[in-house]
Design an enzyme around this catalytic site. Structure first.
Site, PDB file in Angstrom:
ATOM      1  N   CYS A 236       0.761  -1.293   0.030  1.00 49.86           N
ATOM      2  CA  CYS A 236      -0.018  -0.080   0.102  1.00 49.86           C
ATOM      3  C   CYS A 236       0.815   1.053   0.036  1.00 49.86           C
ATOM      4  CB  CYS A 236      -0.930  -0.108   1.117  1.00 49.86           C
ATOM      5  SG  CYS A 236      -0.131   0.067   2.920  1.00 49.86           S
ATOM      6  N   ARG A 237       0.530   2.392   0.614  1.00 50.56           N
ATOM      7  CA  ARG A 237       1.418   3.675   0.657  1.00 50.56           C
ATOM      8  C   ARG A 237       2.400   3.238   1.472  1.00 50.56           C
ATOM      9  NH1 ARG A 237       1.230   8.242   3.633  1.00 50.56           N
ATOM     10  NH2 ARG A 237       1.964  10.082   2.646  1.00 50.56           N
TER      11      ARG A 237
END
Length: 102
Positions: free
Chosen positions: A64-65
């Protein structure tokens, strides 16, 4: 399974190694920047279990981020019987930082 550092991920992507690669960010984040992973936003993951079932015994790497949402996704998939799930520590932010160093 042990989580994965971005340098190992980059090396494996560069070698085109085989694994299931999932991005659990939102579509707008994916459109801005992605590593070519299969986009399954975290909220959609429970609805995609049937699609993931054929890959249950394969290594699954999730990012993810920053590593938080993918950590949650890893826990969820493990609770559903997926034994080989790894979280990308630091997420795409750490991956892009590593690229800048090269």
């Amino acid at each position: 399974m042990k989580d994965i550092e971005v340098d190992e991920l980059k090396e494996r992507l560069d070698k085109n190694e085989k694994f299931v690669f999932i991005d659990v960010r939102e579509a707008y984040e994916y459109e801005e920047d992605n590593l070519g992973a299969w986009l399954i936003p975290l909220a959609q993951l429970p609805h995609k279990l049937a699609e993931l079932e054929p890959h249950k015994e394969e290594e699954i790497i999730i990012h993810c981020r920053s590593g938080a949402r993918s950590g949650n996704a890893k826990q969820f998939l493990e609770s559903k019987g997926f034994p080989k799930v790894r979280n990308v520590l630091g997420g795409i932010l750490a991956y892009r930082e590593l690229e800048e160093e090269d």
